[in-house]
Design a protein around this motif. Structure first.
Motif, PDB file in Angstrom:
ATOM      1  N   LEU A 157      -8.389  34.873  18.527  1.00 13.54           N
ATOM      2  CA  LEU A 157      -9.121  35.659  18.218  1.00 13.54           C
ATOM      3  C   LEU A 157     -10.974  35.413  17.606  1.00 13.54           C
ATOM      4  CD1 LEU A 157      -6.967  38.129  16.405  1.00 13.54           C
ATOM      5  CD2 LEU A 157      -6.845  38.623  18.959  1.00 13.54           C
ATOM      6  N   LYS A 158     -11.843  36.204  18.758  1.00 13.31           N
ATOM      7  CA  LYS A 158     -13.215  36.113  18.516  1.00 13.31           C
ATOM      8  C   LYS A 158     -13.200  37.042  17.408  1.00 13.31           C
ATOM      9  CE  LYS A 158     -16.963  35.327  21.022  1.00 13.31           C
ATOM     10  NZ  LYS A 158     -17.828  34.153  21.626  1.00 13.31           N
ATOM     11  N   VAL A 159     -13.681  37.494  16.494  1.00  5.53           N
ATOM     12  CA  VAL A 159     -14.523  38.820  15.579  1.00  5.53           C
ATOM     13  C   VAL A 159     -15.688  38.854  15.610  1.00  5.53           C
ATOM     14  CG1 VAL A 159     -14.263  40.547  13.526  1.00  5.53           C
ATOM     15  CG2 VAL A 159     -12.026  38.479  14.490  1.00  5.53           C
ATOM     16  N   LYS A 160     -16.189  40.233  16.294  1.00  8.33           N
ATOM     17  CA  LYS A 160     -17.530  40.631  16.061  1.00  8.33           C
ATOM     18  C   LYS A 160     -18.070  40.803  14.675  1.00  8.33           C
ATOM     19  CE  LYS A 160     -18.714  39.763  20.510  1.00  8.33           C
ATOM     20  NZ  LYS A 160     -20.104  38.238  21.254  1.00  8.33           N
ATOM     21  N   VAL A 161     -19.430  40.255  14.227  1.00 10.29           N
ATOM     22  CA  VAL A 161     -19.928  40.365  13.423  1.00 10.29           C
ATOM     23  C   VAL A 161     -20.606  40.161  12.932  1.00 10.29           C
ATOM     24  CG1 VAL A 161     -17.721  39.077  11.318  1.00 10.29           C
ATOM     25  CG2 VAL A 161     -19.764  37.919  12.273  1.00 10.29           C
ATOM     26  N   VAL A 183     -15.474  34.050  14.813  1.00  9.42           N
ATOM     27  CA  VAL A 183     -16.045  35.154  14.492  1.00  9.42           C
ATOM     28  C   VAL A 183     -17.708  35.145  15.067  1.00  9.42           C
ATOM     29  CG1 VAL A 183     -15.346  35.885  12.134  1.00  9.42           C
ATOM     30  CG2 VAL A 183     -17.304  34.432  12.247  1.00  9.42           C
ATOM     31  N   ASP A 184     -18.226  35.704  15.496  1.00  9.42           N
ATOM     32  CA  ASP A 184     -19.773  35.895  16.172  1.00  9.42           C
ATOM     33  C   ASP A 184     -20.340  36.874  14.994  1.00  9.42           C
ATOM     34  OD1 ASP A 184     -21.614  35.898  18.143  1.00  9.42           O
ATOM     35  OD2 ASP A 184     -20.433  36.322  19.970  1.00  9.42           O
ATOM     36  N   ALA A 185     -21.754  36.592  14.566  1.00  3.87           N
ATOM     37  CA  ALA A 185     -22.379  37.613  14.268  1.00  3.87           C
ATOM     38  C   ALA A 185     -23.734  37.577  14.989  1.00  3.87           C
ATOM     39  CB  ALA A 185     -22.835  36.310  12.869  1.00  3.87           C
ATOM     40  N   ASN A 186     -23.427  37.450  16.158  1.00  2.00           N
ATOM     41  CA  ASN A 186     -24.572  38.095  17.820  1.00  2.00           C
ATOM     42  C   ASN A 186     -26.235  38.123  16.615  1.00  2.00           C
ATOM     43  OD1 ASN A 186     -21.751  39.171  19.034  1.00  2.00           O
ATOM     44  ND2 ASN A 186     -23.604  38.465  19.983  1.00  2.00           N
ATOM     45  N   ALA A 187     -26.261  36.693  16.329  1.00  7.60           N
ATOM     46  CA  ALA A 187     -28.090  36.708  15.701  1.00  7.60           C
ATOM     47  C   ALA A 187     -27.876  37.489  14.638  1.00  7.60           C
ATOM     48  CB  ALA A 187     -28.531  36.940  16.661  1.00  7.60           C
ATOM     49  N   ILE A 209     -17.979  29.920  13.663  1.00  8.22           N
ATOM     50  CA  ILE A 209     -18.855  30.900  13.186  1.00  8.22           C
ATOM     51  C   ILE A 209     -19.742  30.744  15.105  1.00  8.22           C
ATOM     52  CG2 ILE A 209     -20.315  31.674  11.498  1.00  8.22           C
ATOM     53  CD1 ILE A 209     -17.977  31.104   9.593  1.00  8.22           C
ATOM     54  N   GLU A 210     -19.883  31.729  15.437  1.00  9.78           N
ATOM     55  CA  GLU A 210     -20.958  31.461  16.836  1.00  9.78           C
ATOM     56  C   GLU A 210     -22.427  32.165  15.732  1.00  9.78           C
ATOM     57  OE1 GLU A 210     -19.632  31.946  19.950  1.00  9.78           O
ATOM     58  OE2 GLU A 210     -20.862  33.521  21.152  1.00  9.78           O
ATOM     59  N   GLN A 211     -23.483  31.917  16.089  1.00  9.49           N
ATOM     60  CA  GLN A 211     -24.746  32.847  16.204  1.00  9.49           C
ATOM     61  C   GLN A 211     -24.728  33.187  14.467  1.00  9.49           C
ATOM     62  OE1 GLN A 211     -27.111  31.621  18.673  1.00  9.49           O
ATOM     63  NE2 GLN A 211     -28.385  32.362  17.461  1.00  9.49           N
ATOM     64  N   ALA A 234     -24.038  28.121  18.631  1.00 13.60           N
ATOM     65  CA  ALA A 234     -24.916  28.543  19.030  1.00 13.60           C
ATOM     66  C   ALA A 234     -24.769  29.345  20.231  1.00 13.60           C
ATOM     67  CB  ALA A 234     -27.069  27.718  19.542  1.00 13.60           C
ATOM     68  N   ASP A 235     -25.557  30.430  20.191  1.00 12.98           N
ATOM     69  CA  ASP A 235     -25.055  31.361  21.793  1.00 12.98           C
ATOM     70  C   ASP A 235     -26.542  32.277  21.919  1.00 12.98           C
ATOM     71  OD1 ASP A 235     -24.439  32.919  24.548  1.00 12.98           O
ATOM     72  OD2 ASP A 235     -23.016  34.068  23.080  1.00 12.98           O
ATOM     73  N   GLU A 236     -26.593  32.921  21.827  1.00 13.30           N
ATOM     74  CA  GLU A 236     -27.919  33.134  22.060  1.00 13.30           C
ATOM     75  C   GLU A 236     -29.564  32.706  21.861  1.00 13.30           C
ATOM     76  OE1 GLU A 236     -25.992  35.225  20.174  1.00 13.30           O
ATOM     77  OE2 GLU A 236     -26.155  37.121  20.106  1.00 13.30           O
ATOM     78  N   SER A 237     -29.060  31.616  20.916  1.00 14.66           N
ATOM     79  CA  SER A 237     -30.326  30.692  20.536  1.00 14.66           C
ATOM     80  C   SER A 237     -30.430  28.806  22.089  1.00 14.66           C
ATOM     81  CB  SER A 237     -30.155  29.242  20.004  1.00 14.66           C
ATOM     82  OG  SER A 237     -30.049  29.719  18.473  1.00 14.66           O
ATOM     83  N   ILE A 254     -22.807  25.061  21.611  1.00 13.64           N
ATOM     84  CA  ILE A 254     -22.844  25.383  22.140  1.00 13.64           C
ATOM     85  C   ILE A 254     -21.975  26.669  22.519  1.00 13.64           C
ATOM     86  CG2 ILE A 254     -25.600  24.348  22.101  1.00 13.64           C
ATOM     87  CD1 ILE A 254     -24.281  23.937  25.819  1.00 13.64           C
ATOM     88  N   ASN A 255     -22.448  28.047  23.294  1.00 10.89           N
ATOM     89  CA  ASN A 255     -21.806  28.715  23.722  1.00 10.89           C
ATOM     90  C   ASN A 255     -22.034  28.653  25.219  1.00 10.89           C
ATOM     91  OD1 ASN A 255     -20.254  30.357  25.561  1.00 10.89           O
ATOM     92  ND2 ASN A 255     -19.936  32.113  23.386  1.00 10.89           N
ATOM     93  N   ILE A 256     -21.827  28.224  26.522  1.00  9.54           N
ATOM     94  CA  ILE A 256     -22.029  27.925  27.650  1.00  9.54           C
ATOM     95  C   ILE A 256     -21.895  29.044  28.736  1.00  9.54           C
ATOM     96  CG2 ILE A 256     -22.545  26.729  30.266  1.00  9.54           C
ATOM     97  CD1 ILE A 256     -22.344  24.474  28.677  1.00  9.54           C
ATOM     98  N   LYS A 257     -22.560  29.827  28.897  1.00 12.91           N
ATOM     99  CA  LYS A 257     -22.559  31.088  30.016  1.00 12.91           C
ATOM    100  C   LYS A 257     -23.185  31.251  30.998  1.00 12.91           C
ATOM    101  CE  LYS A 257     -21.678  34.185  26.198  1.00 12.91           C
ATOM    102  NZ  LYS A 257     -22.512  35.563  25.312  1.00 12.91           N
ATOM    103  N   LEU A 258     -22.043  31.544  32.680  1.00 16.81           N
ATOM    104  CA  LEU A 258     -23.096  31.924  34.109  1.00 16.81           C
ATOM    105  C   LEU A 258     -24.438  33.027  33.507  1.00 16.81           C
ATOM    106  CD1 LEU A 258     -19.864  31.119  36.344  1.00 16.81           C
ATOM    107  CD2 LEU A 258     -20.893  29.977  35.072  1.00 16.81           C
TER     108      LEU A 258
HETATM  109 MG    MG Z   1     -21.870  34.983  21.453  1.00 16.09          MG
END
Ligand code: MG
Length: 351
Positions: A157-161, A183-187, A209-211, A234-237, A254-258
């Motif tokens: 599970l990836k939990v948004k924080v 977890v993903d803090a989305n900055a 831990i993401e971003q 890193a995602d947003e970075s 890093i998180n790569i998204k198309l």
């Molecule tokens: Mg993310």
């Protein structure tokens, strides 16, 4: 042999409804207004999808406009992928989602032309036995409880924080589920907050831990990384390959998204640059239908972690492609992406 006739291009809007309102540290979404791109040439059809992101300054209308501009520049031979995407870069610049839609549709068309699947076109093996995480968005505790119970079949599970009370939220998920937790803090955290919360999250078994910090807080991320016993991603970075060198010493992956980078070609380039910097790779997504998620899944063999669950979060996915069983992805057979449309797209033609 290339057929020397123009590639016909059309777009349709696709309004994806989320099963649950999707909360992250920046806000809540209930729909995603995506754009489907259809390329036609000599009886072959290539499909692509854009999931415009406000965070990156995109809307459905801006994507449709960008696609229209790119349509004038498409080469007659869809196998000229590099030429096509270089032209896209010079004509529309930054719109990652619009470029991704064109890139995905061109790969689908080119692979169908050759009678191979997209991963074969890219020289990649069919991904076997790969697990995707499933995302639990921010919400009231009773809703999170419901979401976690509904997600019982997913082993990760990836939990948004990234908001006040988030450690208690992760503790609740831990109590309800034996799944591995990221977890993903989305900055959404300050450095002090991240420094305080990360040890508590690690005690709860969080494995990644993401971003944690705002996109350009590179020094903060470097300092956190030195203190953090689990990988920081890193995602947003990082939107595209050229962004990787400056974060390379600050994170573990890093998180790569198309939709961020502009499609499969740039995603493959990003993997190469990430590996050259000793970084791990996560393949992620936005809220997308099975069409764009399947496209990303063709790259799954290149990634350490998959977070390809966008289509699982929506209730009106008009496409059939990738399947996810107990968290394990299964790519469809067939040439191109292997995606088929199972119902008409409600939303109307955008021209
Ligand atoms: Mg993310």
């Amino acid at each position: 042999m290339p057929r020397r006739c123009a590639v016909k291009i059309s777009t349709e809007s696709l309004s994806l409804s989320l099963r649950h309102p999707f909360g992250i540290s920046r806000g809540v979404a209930t729909v995603s207004n995506n754009v489907i791109v259809r390329l036609e040439q000599g009886g072959d059809i290539g499909l692509g999808e854009a999931a415009p992101s406000r965070h990156y300054g995109e809307t459905g209308a801006s994507v449709a406009r960008a696609v229209e501009i790119m349509a004038r520049e498409l080469p007659e031979d869809p196998l000229q992928l590099e030429t096509a995407m270089s032209k896209a870069e010079s004509t529309i610049g930054r719109s990652g989602a619009a470029k991704a839609a064109i890139d995905i549709a061109l790969h689908d068309l080119a692979a169908k032309r050759l009678g191979v699947s997209v991963h074969e076109l890219l020289g990649l093996p069919r991904p076997e036995d790969r697990i995707t995480s499933f995302t639990i968005g921010l919400d009231e505790h009773h809703v999170v409880r419901q979401k976690v119970l509904e997600a019982r079949q997913y082993p990760v599970l990836k939990v948004k924080v990234g908001v006040p009370g988030d450690v208690r939220l992760v503790a609740l998920v831990r109590e309800l589920s034996e799944a591995r937790i990221r977890v993903d803090a989305n900055a959404g955290w300050s450095f002090a907050e991240a420094r305080r919360k990360i040890p508590q999250l690690v005690d709860l078994g969080v494995e990644l831990i993401e971003q944690p910090l705002p996109a350009t807080h590179f020094e903060g991320m470097r300092a956190l990384r030195a203190l953090c016993p689990v990988p920081i991603f890193a995602d947003e970075s990082v939107e595209r390959a050229r962004d990787i060198p400056r974060v390379a010493a600050c994170v573990d992956g890093i998180n790569i998204k198309l939709m961020k980078c502009g499609g499969l070609r740039e995603a493959v380039r990003m993997v190469a640059v990430a590996r050259a910097h000793n970084l791990q790779v996560m393949l992620g997504c936005m809220v997308e239908s099975s069409l764009a998620i399947t496209a990303a899944a063709h790259l799954a063999s290149l990634a350490d972690h998959l977070d390809l669950d966008g289509h699982l979060l929506v209730s009106n996915d008009p496409f059939a492609g990738i399947e996810v069983v107990d968290g394990r992805i299964r790519l469809p057979e067939g040439p191109g992406l292997g995606v088929r449309q199972r119902e008409a797209i409600a939303g109307g033609d955008e021209g």
